[in-house]
Design a protein around this motif. Structure first.
Motif, mmCIF file in Angstrom:
data_model
loop_
_atom_site.group_PDB
_atom_site.id
_atom_site.type_symbol
_atom_site.label_atom_id
_atom_site.label_comp_id
_atom_site.label_asym_id
_atom_site.label_seq_id
_atom_site.Cartn_x
_atom_site.Cartn_y
_atom_site.Cartn_z
ATOM 1 N N GLY A 199 9.022 -2.505 -5.095
ATOM 2 C CA GLY A 199 9.122 -3.889 -4.633
ATOM 3 C C GLY A 199 8.910 -4.093 -3.152
ATOM 4 N N ARG A 200 8.304 -3.138 -2.458
ATOM 5 C CA ARG A 200 8.101 -3.224 -1.008
ATOM 6 C C ARG A 200 6.623 -3.426 -0.670
ATOM 7 N NH1 ARG A 200 13.063 -4.291 -0.193
ATOM 8 N NH2 ARG A 200 14.516 -2.601 -0.409
ATOM 9 N N LEU A 201 6.393 -4.019 0.513
ATOM 10 C CA LEU A 201 5.043 -4.165 1.049
ATOM 11 C C LEU A 201 4.915 -3.250 2.257
ATOM 12 C CD1 LEU A 201 4.655 -8.052 1.030
ATOM 13 C CD2 LEU A 201 3.687 -6.417 -0.587
ATOM 14 N N GLY A 202 3.888 -2.418 2.263
ATOM 15 C CA GLY A 202 3.642 -1.543 3.411
ATOM 16 C C GLY A 202 2.693 -2.219 4.383
ATOM 17 N N LEU A 203 2.944 -2.047 5.662
ATOM 18 C CA LEU A 203 2.053 -2.599 6.679
ATOM 19 C C LEU A 203 0.804 -1.734 6.808
ATOM 20 C CD1 LEU A 203 4.652 -3.434 9.461
ATOM 21 C CD2 LEU A 203 3.508 -5.031 7.916
ATOM 22 N N PRO A 204 -0.333 -2.326 7.124
ATOM 23 C CA PRO A 204 -1.535 -1.522 7.359
ATOM 24 C C PRO A 204 -1.304 -0.528 8.504
ATOM 25 C CG PRO A 204 -2.091 -3.837 7.190
ATOM 26 C CD PRO A 204 -0.597 -3.751 7.252
ATOM 27 N N ARG A 205 -1.848 0.655 8.381
ATOM 28 C CA ARG A 205 -1.679 1.708 9.371
ATOM 29 C C ARG A 205 -2.990 1.876 10.136
ATOM 30 N NH1 ARG A 205 2.475 4.143 11.823
ATOM 31 N NH2 ARG A 205 2.896 6.175 11.012
ATOM 32 N N LEU A 206 -2.931 1.743 11.464
ATOM 33 C CA LEU A 206 -4.129 1.927 12.284
ATOM 34 C C LEU A 206 -4.685 3.329 12.103
ATOM 35 C CD1 LEU A 206 -3.041 0.185 15.603
ATOM 36 C CD2 LEU A 206 -4.569 -0.686 13.840
ATOM 37 N N ARG A 207 -6.003 3.462 12.104
ATOM 38 C CA ARG A 207 -6.731 4.718 11.957
ATOM 39 C C ARG A 207 -6.639 5.336 10.565
ATOM 40 N NH1 ARG A 207 -3.748 7.240 16.111
ATOM 41 N NH2 ARG A 207 -4.029 9.142 14.924
ATOM 42 N N SER A 208 -5.892 4.724 9.652
ATOM 43 C CA SER A 208 -5.769 5.263 8.307
ATOM 44 C C SER A 208 -7.007 4.903 7.485
ATOM 45 C CB SER A 208 -4.516 4.705 7.635
ATOM 46 O OG SER A 208 -4.424 5.178 6.318
ATOM 47 N N ARG A 209 -7.559 5.876 6.793
ATOM 48 C CA ARG A 209 -8.730 5.649 5.931
ATOM 49 C C ARG A 209 -8.427 5.959 4.472
ATOM 50 N NH1 ARG A 209 -9.584 3.521 9.868
ATOM 51 N NH2 ARG A 209 -11.318 3.689 11.290
ATOM 52 N N HIS A 210 -7.351 6.723 4.239
ATOM 53 C CA HIS A 210 -6.968 7.136 2.891
ATOM 54 C C HIS A 210 -5.444 7.093 2.795
ATOM 55 C CE1 HIS A 210 -11.009 8.878 2.996
ATOM 56 N NE2 HIS A 210 -10.633 9.484 4.103
ATOM 57 N N VAL A 211 -4.939 6.855 1.578
ATOM 58 C CA VAL A 211 -3.507 6.879 1.340
ATOM 59 C C VAL A 211 -3.239 7.821 0.172
ATOM 60 C CG1 VAL A 211 -1.479 5.541 0.658
ATOM 61 C CG2 VAL A 211 -3.162 4.537 2.201
ATOM 62 N N LEU A 212 -2.283 8.716 0.374
ATOM 63 C CA LEU A 212 -1.882 9.679 -0.643
ATOM 64 C C LEU A 212 -0.513 9.263 -1.160
ATOM 65 C CD1 LEU A 212 -2.858 12.400 -1.825
ATOM 66 C CD2 LEU A 212 -1.484 13.516 -0.060
ATOM 67 N N GLU A 213 -0.351 9.176 -2.486
ATOM 68 C CA GLU A 213 0.915 8.787 -3.093
ATOM 69 C C GLU A 213 1.407 9.887 -4.012
ATOM 70 O OE1 GLU A 213 0.052 3.979 -3.439
ATOM 71 O OE2 GLU A 213 0.113 5.187 -5.261
ATOM 72 N N ALA A 214 2.739 10.062 -4.068
ATOM 73 C CA ALA A 214 3.371 11.036 -4.962
ATOM 74 C C ALA A 214 4.797 10.588 -5.211
ATOM 75 C CB ALA A 214 3.345 12.430 -4.340
ATOM 76 N N GLU A 215 5.461 11.217 -6.174
ATOM 77 C CA GLU A 215 6.866 10.895 -6.421
ATOM 78 C C GLU A 215 7.684 11.189 -5.178
ATOM 79 O OE1 GLU A 215 8.883 12.005 -9.991
ATOM 80 O OE2 GLU A 215 7.033 11.903 -11.154
ATOM 81 N N ALA A 216 8.718 10.382 -4.957
ATOM 82 C CA ALA A 216 9.565 10.536 -3.776
ATOM 83 C C ALA A 216 10.111 11.959 -3.689
ATOM 84 C CB ALA A 216 10.708 9.530 -3.817
ATOM 85 N N GLY A 217 9.982 12.564 -2.512
ATOM 86 C CA GLY A 217 10.480 13.904 -2.258
ATOM 87 C C GLY A 217 9.462 15.011 -2.461
ATOM 88 N N ALA A 218 8.389 14.730 -3.163
ATOM 89 C CA ALA A 218 7.403 15.763 -3.480
ATOM 90 C C ALA A 218 6.648 16.251 -2.244
ATOM 91 C CB ALA A 218 6.413 15.261 -4.517
ATOM 92 N N MET A 219 6.288 15.349 -1.353
ATOM 93 C CA MET A 219 5.459 15.730 -0.206
ATOM 94 C C MET A 219 6.170 16.690 0.734
ATOM 95 S SD MET A 219 3.147 12.476 0.719
ATOM 96 C CE MET A 219 2.241 11.611 -0.562
ATOM 97 N N ARG A 220 7.469 16.545 0.888
ATOM 98 C CA ARG A 220 8.225 17.470 1.735
ATOM 99 C C ARG A 220 8.082 18.897 1.208
ATOM 100 N NH1 ARG A 220 14.088 15.932 3.367
ATOM 101 N NH2 ARG A 220 12.819 14.613 4.701
ATOM 102 N N GLY A 221 8.168 19.051 -0.105
ATOM 103 C CA GLY A 221 8.031 20.373 -0.723
ATOM 104 C C GLY A 221 6.640 20.966 -0.565
ATOM 105 N N TRP A 222 5.628 20.121 -0.448
ATOM 106 C CA TRP A 222 4.254 20.598 -0.288
ATOM 107 C C TRP A 222 3.894 20.860 1.166
ATOM 108 C CZ3 TRP A 222 2.177 15.803 -3.310
ATOM 109 C CH2 TRP A 222 2.552 15.900 -4.654
ATOM 110 N N GLY A 223 4.728 20.419 2.086
ATOM 111 C CA GLY A 223 4.423 20.567 3.506
ATOM 112 C C GLY A 223 3.578 19.440 4.077
ATOM 113 N N VAL A 224 3.526 18.304 3.372
ATOM 114 C CA VAL A 224 2.775 17.148 3.875
ATOM 115 C C VAL A 224 3.661 16.428 4.891
ATOM 116 C CG1 VAL A 224 1.693 14.950 3.290
ATOM 117 C CG2 VAL A 224 1.477 16.886 1.736
#
Length: 141
Positions: A95-120
């Motif tokens: 239910g949230r809106l994310g603000l556009p990120r300057l210099r961003s060209r791609h967005v990666l999504e995953a389940e909450a907590g997963a990226m920390r485990g991958w080193g992202v």
């Protein structure tokens, strides 16, 4: 053209919908994670909406912002620049809106907590190996 393949044109690189592997380069050994590529307008619009979970990650390209309106689960969001370097990582509740990120060209999504485990994390570099390239040696590249 094969699905998921990155296609070079004279002006810029273009991605196609498909599957493959996300390779995360951090401090240790590279981590390989299954990834779904959403490059078409329809696939990007659908994203993770209506899903109860996700195996691996979803790459939205091109994209510089997302929303979680209509989502059922909290997600980790990584904003990537044109060289696939991580600019920032955020966790977003439904239910949230994310603000556009300057210099961003791609967005990666995953389940909450997963990226920390991958080193992202901010500053990490990632690569995407489309499905048809996964038959090659894992260390090639």
């Amino acid at each position: 053209m094969a699905r998921g393949r990155r296609v070079r044109s004279r002006t810029r690189a273009r991605w196609r919908d498909g599957r493959g592997w996300l390779v995360v380069y951090g401090d240790g050994e590279p981590v390989r994670v299954p990834v779904e590529i959403a490059a078409s307008y329809r696939a990007r619009t659908r994203g993770l909406l209506g899903r109860d979970g996700v195996t691996g990650a979803l790459l939205l390209t091109p994209a510089n912002s997302i929303h979680t309106v209509g989502m059922r689960i909290p997600i980790d969001v990584a904003y990537l620049d044109r060289h696939l370097r991580v600019l920032a990582v955020r966790t977003m509740r439904p239910g949230r809106l994310g603000l556009p990120r300057l210099r961003s060209r791609h967005v990666l999504e995953a389940e909450a907590g997963a990226m920390r485990g991958w080193g992202v994390e901010a500053g990490a570099r990632v690569e995407v190996e489309p499905e048809e390239e996964t038959g090659r040696q894992a260390g090639a590249g």
